[in-house]
Design a protein around this motif. Structure first.
Motif, mmCIF file in Angstrom:
data_model
loop_
_atom_site.group_PDB
_atom_site.id
_atom_site.type_symbol
_atom_site.label_atom_id
_atom_site.label_comp_id
_atom_site.label_asym_id
_atom_site.label_seq_id
_atom_site.Cartn_x
_atom_site.Cartn_y
_atom_site.Cartn_z
ATOM 1 N N GLU A 1 0.846 -1.203 0.000
ATOM 2 C CA GLU A 1 0.000 0.000 0.000
ATOM 3 C C GLU A 1 0.881 1.253 0.000
ATOM 4 O O GLU A 1 0.594 2.231 -0.696
ATOM 5 C CB GLU A 1 -0.883 -0.029 1.257
ATOM 6 C CG GLU A 1 -2.034 0.945 1.239
ATOM 7 C CD GLU A 1 -2.908 0.812 2.481
ATOM 8 O OE1 GLU A 1 -3.526 1.833 2.855
ATOM 9 O OE2 GLU A 1 -2.963 -0.281 3.083
ATOM 10 N N TYR A 2 1.967 1.218 0.776
ATOM 11 C CA TYR A 2 2.869 2.369 0.888
ATOM 12 C C TYR A 2 3.607 2.607 -0.430
ATOM 13 O O TYR A 2 3.747 3.758 -0.877
ATOM 14 C CB TYR A 2 3.865 2.121 2.019
ATOM 15 C CG TYR A 2 4.754 3.299 2.324
ATOM 16 C CD1 TYR A 2 4.262 4.402 3.022
ATOM 17 C CD2 TYR A 2 6.096 3.317 1.912
ATOM 18 C CE1 TYR A 2 5.075 5.487 3.303
ATOM 19 C CE2 TYR A 2 6.907 4.390 2.187
ATOM 20 C CZ TYR A 2 6.402 5.478 2.886
ATOM 21 O OH TYR A 2 7.205 6.557 3.158
ATOM 22 N N ILE B 1 -0.408 9.220 3.200
ATOM 23 C CA ILE B 1 0.931 8.706 3.530
ATOM 24 C C ILE B 1 1.296 8.885 5.011
ATOM 25 O O ILE B 1 1.753 7.927 5.647
ATOM 26 C CB ILE B 1 2.002 9.322 2.600
ATOM 27 C CG1 ILE B 1 1.897 8.680 1.203
ATOM 28 C CG2 ILE B 1 3.411 9.125 3.157
ATOM 29 C CD1 ILE B 1 2.782 9.307 0.149
ATOM 30 N N LEU C 1 1.223 4.213 -2.894
ATOM 31 C CA LEU C 1 0.947 5.619 -2.577
ATOM 32 C C LEU C 1 2.125 6.519 -2.944
ATOM 33 O O LEU C 1 1.940 7.607 -3.507
ATOM 34 C CB LEU C 1 0.625 5.772 -1.085
ATOM 35 C CG LEU C 1 -0.824 5.525 -0.660
ATOM 36 C CD1 LEU C 1 -0.940 5.527 0.858
ATOM 37 C CD2 LEU C 1 -1.759 6.575 -1.248
ATOM 38 N N THR C 2 3.333 6.093 -2.620
ATOM 39 C CA THR C 2 4.511 6.916 -2.943
ATOM 40 C C THR C 2 4.715 7.012 -4.456
ATOM 41 O O THR C 2 5.150 8.049 -4.961
ATOM 42 C CB THR C 2 5.780 6.344 -2.272
ATOM 43 O OG1 THR C 2 5.908 4.951 -2.569
ATOM 44 C CG2 THR C 2 5.726 6.534 -0.764
ATOM 45 N N ALA D 1 -2.656 11.460 -1.807
ATOM 46 C CA ALA D 1 -1.440 10.770 -1.351
ATOM 47 C C ALA D 1 -0.825 11.480 -0.148
ATOM 48 O O ALA D 1 -0.390 10.834 0.815
ATOM 49 C CB ALA D 1 -0.428 10.682 -2.489
ATOM 50 N N LYS D 2 -0.792 12.811 -0.193
ATOM 51 C CA LYS D 2 -0.208 13.582 0.912
ATOM 52 C C LYS D 2 -0.993 13.391 2.205
ATOM 53 O O LYS D 2 -0.420 13.434 3.295
ATOM 54 C CB LYS D 2 -0.157 15.070 0.546
ATOM 55 C CG LYS D 2 1.017 15.434 -0.343
ATOM 56 C CD LYS D 2 1.097 16.937 -0.538
ATOM 57 C CE LYS D 2 2.375 17.323 -1.287
ATOM 58 N NZ LYS D 2 2.481 18.783 -1.490
ATOM 59 N N LEU E 1 2.306 9.556 -5.681
ATOM 60 C CA LEU E 1 2.784 10.894 -5.331
ATOM 61 C C LEU E 1 3.824 11.379 -6.337
ATOM 62 O O LEU E 1 3.742 12.521 -6.829
ATOM 63 C CB LEU E 1 3.392 10.851 -3.916
ATOM 64 C CG LEU E 1 3.965 12.162 -3.364
ATOM 65 C CD1 LEU E 1 2.839 13.139 -3.029
ATOM 66 C CD2 LEU E 1 4.813 11.906 -2.133
ATOM 67 N N GLU F 1 2.146 5.806 7.431
ATOM 68 C CA GLU F 1 3.460 5.717 8.075
ATOM 69 C C GLU F 1 3.322 5.511 9.583
ATOM 70 O O GLU F 1 4.069 4.732 10.186
ATOM 71 C CB GLU F 1 4.280 6.978 7.784
ATOM 72 C CG GLU F 1 4.836 7.019 6.378
ATOM 73 C CD GLU F 1 5.665 8.262 6.097
ATOM 74 O OE1 GLU F 1 6.490 8.230 5.162
ATOM 75 O OE2 GLU F 1 5.483 9.270 6.826
#
Length: 358
Positions: A50-51, A88, A54-55, A84-85, A58, A92
């Motif tokens: 997922e991370y 994230i 998302l990155t 995304a901002k 971005l 995190e």
């Protein structure tokens, strides 16, 4: 964050290969430990995917915005960037929580002991209420409970009750219940309608396996007696009840719940090992306390941790200043919301400790 997750991924791939090896499968203890680790790491790997997504979104959005040649694409990219901002940092934080090292004892089963404290008969009745609360909670989790020994109160409830809890991650969840529980209510025996305060002490011990504690049986004196109790089938005239005297510590453990002397001995030894294991854990925690003092995991038996106020329908956990006006449901086993809050504070403390490099 991605660098840390990639290190975890390397371990996940390693465990994934190990658990299909024949020599690992044949080693039950190691196989169970690796399977548990695989499950924990798999949850983290799902968050990693997922991370990564998302990155990537971005970075893609930033590239489109930097180009700026297509107004429609720019509008979509701006929406993608904003999403995304926002997502994230939350992700995190969730990943950081998941990466907190787990206490190795947390996955163990537990031995719980409830003892009536100040308050006479009312304290015994309250100890019985607490036992039923935990029994219902454990049932709702799909855990099994198994009574080891009881000492009944003269007007109901228990002067003392010891029971095992078996299931997934039992100790890690129930350890927060250790301490003094206090009740404020009008006892059934009170004719003037006055509110009394009584207390009961709850102990939660991680169940110790034979390899956790080296128990020298030459230091254990075994006493066999006939069962005693309020009557009924549990009382018999054979010498099936067991009382263990651990000579080095003076510790005494009794068990008469089973009709078989062998089963009672097995249960009593399990409780003795768990109590001895708790002593070793306490020493370790005392050493660790030089580094930090955890508000919710000390398990101090003398610490008042929670009050159940019947006239106000209120339950207050004093460690985290949590008050809930839901006493009826809580005393009937719905304690998950309290445990979740305690776990959250505990994890936040551990995360802070990791961030501080302790």
């Amino acid at each position: 964050m991605l660098d840390k997750l990639n290190i975890v991924k390397n371990r996940f791939d390693e465990v994934n290969d190990l658990i299909i090896q024949p020599d690992i499968i044949s080693d039950q203890k190691r196989y169970v430990a690796l399977t548990k680790e695989y499950k924990d790491l798999k949850d983290l790997m799902d968050k990693r995917e997922e991370y990564v997504e998302l990155t990537a979104n971005l970075e893609e959005a930033q590239e489109i915005l930097a180009d700026g040649s297509d107004p429609d694409m720019v509008e979509m990219a701006q929406m993608q960037l904003d999403e995304a901002k926002e997502a994230i940092p939350k992700l995190e934080e969730e990943i950081r929580m998941m990466m907190i090292p787990k206490d190795p004892e947390d996955a163990k089963n537990a031995v719980m002991e409830i003892r009536a404290g100040t308050g006479g008969d009312e304290a015994s009745i309250f100890a019985g209420d607490l036992y039923r609360m935990y029994e219902k909670y454990c049932s709702s989790k799909g855990w099994s409970t198994n009574v080891v020994d009881t000492s009944h109160g003269t007007s109901g409830g228990y002067k003392e009750i010891i029971f095992e809890v078996n299931g997934d991650d039992v100790y890690g969840i129930l350890k927060f219940e250790a301490g003094v529980h206090r009740v404020q209510r009008v006892p059934q025996t009170e004719t003037q309608g006055r509110v009394h305060t009584s207390a009961a002490t709850v102990m939660v011990l991680p169940e110790a396996e034979e390899f956790d504690v080296q128990l020298d049986m030459s230091e254990v004196r075994i006493e066999r007696t006939t069962s005693t109790g309020p009557g009924g089938q549990s009382v018999n005239t054979t010498y099936s009840a067991i009382k263990l005297h651990h000579e080095p510590t003076g510790m005494i453990v009794s068990c008469q719940d089973e009709k078989s002397s062998h089963k009672n001995l097995e249960k009593a030894l399990k409780v003795l090992r768990s109590r001895l294991y708790e002593i070793e854990l306490a020493k370790k925690m005392e050493a660790d306390s030089a580094k930090r003092k955890s508000m919710v995991s000390s398990g101090d038996r003398s610490a008042k941790i929670r009050t159940y106020n019947y006239s106000q329908g209120r339950v207050t956990d004093h460690r985290i200043n949590l008050t809930l006006y839901d006493l009826d449901n809580i005393i009937n086993g719905d304690i998950q919301k309290i445990l979740d809050e305690l776990q959250l504070v505990h994890n936040t403390e551990k995360m802070q400790m990791n961030d501080d490099g302790i």
